[in-house]
Design a protein around this motif. Structure first.
Motif, short mmCIF file in Angstrom:
data_model
loop_
_atom_site.label_atom_id
_atom_site.label_comp_id
_atom_site.label_asym_id
_atom_site.label_seq_id
_atom_site.Cartn_x
_atom_site.Cartn_y
_atom_site.Cartn_z
N VAL A 209 0.92 -1.02 -0.05
CA VAL A 209 -0.04 0.03 -0.05
C VAL A 209 0.93 1.28 -0.01
O VAL A 209 1.86 1.32 0.73
CB VAL A 209 -0.91 0.07 1.17
CG1 VAL A 209 -1.67 1.33 1.16
CG2 VAL A 209 -1.72 -1.27 1.19
N VAL A 210 0.48 2.03 -1.00
CA VAL A 210 1.68 3.42 -0.97
C VAL A 210 1.10 4.22 -0.18
O VAL A 210 -0.21 4.74 0.11
CB VAL A 210 1.61 3.88 -2.41
CG1 VAL A 210 2.47 5.20 -2.63
CG2 VAL A 210 1.98 2.99 -3.35
N LEU A 211 1.75 4.77 0.95
CA LEU A 211 1.51 5.79 1.77
C LEU A 211 1.99 7.19 1.49
O LEU A 211 3.05 7.29 0.73
CB LEU A 211 2.23 5.62 3.30
CG LEU A 211 1.82 3.88 3.64
CD1 LEU A 211 2.63 3.71 5.12
CD2 LEU A 211 0.39 3.98 4.11
N HIS A 212 1.15 8.25 1.81
CA HIS A 212 1.34 9.78 1.42
C HIS A 212 1.39 10.38 2.68
O HIS A 212 0.81 10.15 3.61
CB HIS A 212 0.27 10.26 0.52
CG HIS A 212 0.04 9.20 -0.86
ND1 HIS A 212 -0.48 8.22 -0.87
CD2 HIS A 212 0.58 9.90 -2.05
CE1 HIS A 212 -0.76 7.88 -2.41
NE2 HIS A 212 0.24 8.85 -2.94
N ALA A 213 2.20 11.49 2.55
CA ALA A 213 2.56 12.41 3.74
C ALA A 213 2.89 13.91 3.04
O ALA A 213 3.31 14.10 2.05
CB ALA A 213 3.35 12.04 4.50
N ASP A 214 2.30 15.04 3.56
CA ASP A 214 2.43 16.14 3.38
C ASP A 214 4.11 16.79 3.62
O ASP A 214 4.35 16.60 4.97
CB ASP A 214 1.63 17.42 3.90
CG ASP A 214 0.09 17.18 3.37
OD1 ASP A 214 0.08 16.81 2.46
OD2 ASP A 214 -0.66 17.60 4.02
N GLN A 215 4.66 17.38 2.70
CA GLN A 215 6.13 17.94 3.12
C GLN A 215 5.83 19.47 3.27
O GLN A 215 5.26 20.01 2.06
CB GLN A 215 6.78 17.21 2.06
CG GLN A 215 7.16 15.83 1.82
CD GLN A 215 7.78 15.31 3.08
OE1 GLN A 215 8.67 15.84 3.68
NE2 GLN A 215 7.17 14.08 3.58
N VAL A 216 6.81 20.19 3.84
CA VAL A 216 6.77 21.32 4.12
C VAL A 216 7.98 21.90 3.15
O VAL A 216 9.22 21.51 3.44
CB VAL A 216 6.80 21.80 5.55
CG1 VAL A 216 6.87 23.42 5.62
CG2 VAL A 216 5.67 21.33 6.10
N HIS A 217 7.77 23.03 2.25
CA HIS A 217 8.59 23.53 1.57
C HIS A 217 8.76 25.19 1.62
O HIS A 217 7.80 25.81 1.97
CB HIS A 217 8.53 23.23 0.29
CG HIS A 217 8.41 21.85 -0.39
ND1 HIS A 217 9.44 21.08 -0.36
CD2 HIS A 217 7.15 21.17 -0.64
CE1 HIS A 217 9.35 20.01 -0.84
NE2 HIS A 217 7.91 20.00 -0.79
N VAL A 218 9.89 25.54 2.02
CA VAL A 218 10.13 26.86 2.52
C VAL A 218 10.92 27.82 1.58
O VAL A 218 11.79 27.32 1.03
CB VAL A 218 10.86 27.27 4.01
CG1 VAL A 218 11.15 28.75 4.30
CG2 VAL A 218 10.24 26.24 5.26
#
Length: 263
Positions: A209-218
């Protein structure tokens, strides 16, 4: 040295030291003691009366019938009021102070200035002509003396006392932000099989199962935020100045004051 007559000065145009016209000469006042021309009454149009101006250092321009005075026009405007034909001793002292004239060099016959002589029928003493009016100020007999004193003249002058400047520097500042993010997690769900009629085998098997997560870019962006300038304010203040001045005192010897006070 150019010679002029007193008669030639009457009606001459009077100019200040910068060349601005003051008015026309109406009278010349002579020193009672030396006979030197000392003051000129000039019709200025500033007031209903004539203004007195000093002749010390003046220049008579015969070609264009004018006289160049060593005073500023603004000083003439603010000169002490004089509405009589004679100048009192007190009035002349006020004029000396106003025009910053040395009473010992107030006559118009100093070196480098025109020497004034009377006309053929005009004596250097009081006569029946307007320009021969005399001052009451300097008639001293052999039995008198002049008492002098130093007086302070205080004025202000703007001068540089320092500088102010704007200086911009770059500093590093740590900023912390809380950013809402999401991510996926896996958990196991179990569901019982009710219909068992099918055939089953036992084997090994994998499922992904492919898991996703939000990444923070500054990212950084330079923007203007305010304008800064230097503003100079004039602040009223007071300074106390102390200075020593000299003055002469006159003391009499051999005078019986008690006898003089008796009626």
């Amino acid at each position: 040295m150019t010679e002029s007559t007193l008669e030639s000065l009457i009606g001459a145009a009077a100019y200040d030291e910068r060349g601005d016209k003051i008015g026309k000469v109406k009278q010349i006042y002579l020193d009672n003691h030396s006979g030197e021309p000392t003051w000129a009454a000039v019709s200025t149009g500033f007031f209903s009366h004539d203004s007195l101006v000093p002749l010390a250092g003046a220049e008579h321009l015969v070609d264009d019938d004018s006289i160049r005075l060593r005073v500023d026009k603004e000083l003439v405007k603010s000169a002490p009021h004089h509405d009589g034909s004679r100048i009192s001793a007190q009035a002349e002292q006020e004029l000396f102070r106003h025009y910053h004239v040395d009473p010992r060099a107030s006559g118009w016959n100093t070196e480098g200035s025109p020497r004034i002589r009377p006309g053929d029928d005009s004596p250097m003493t009081q006569g029946n002509r307007a320009f021969a009016d005399q001052s009451d100020t300097v008639r001293y007999g052999d039995d008198s003396m002049v008492r002098s004193e130093e007086q302070l003249r205080v004025d202000t002058e703007s001068e540089e006392v320092g500088t102010a400047r704007l200086h911009k520097t770059v500093v590093n500042e740590e900023q912390t932000f809380t950013v809402p993010v999401t991510h996926e997690e896996v958990h196991i769900e179990r569901e019982p099989i009710i219909d068992r009629t099918g055939r089953a085998t036992i084997s090994e098997e994998d499922r992904e199962v492919v898991l996703h997560a939000d990444q923070v870019h500054v990212e950084k962006e330079t923007v203007p935020v305010e304008r800064v300038r230097l503003a100079v304010d004039e602040v009223a203040d007071e300074k106390t100045i102390s200075e020593t001045v000299r003055q002469e005192r006159v003391e009499a010897e051999g005078v019986d004051d008690h006898r003089r006070q008796q009626p």
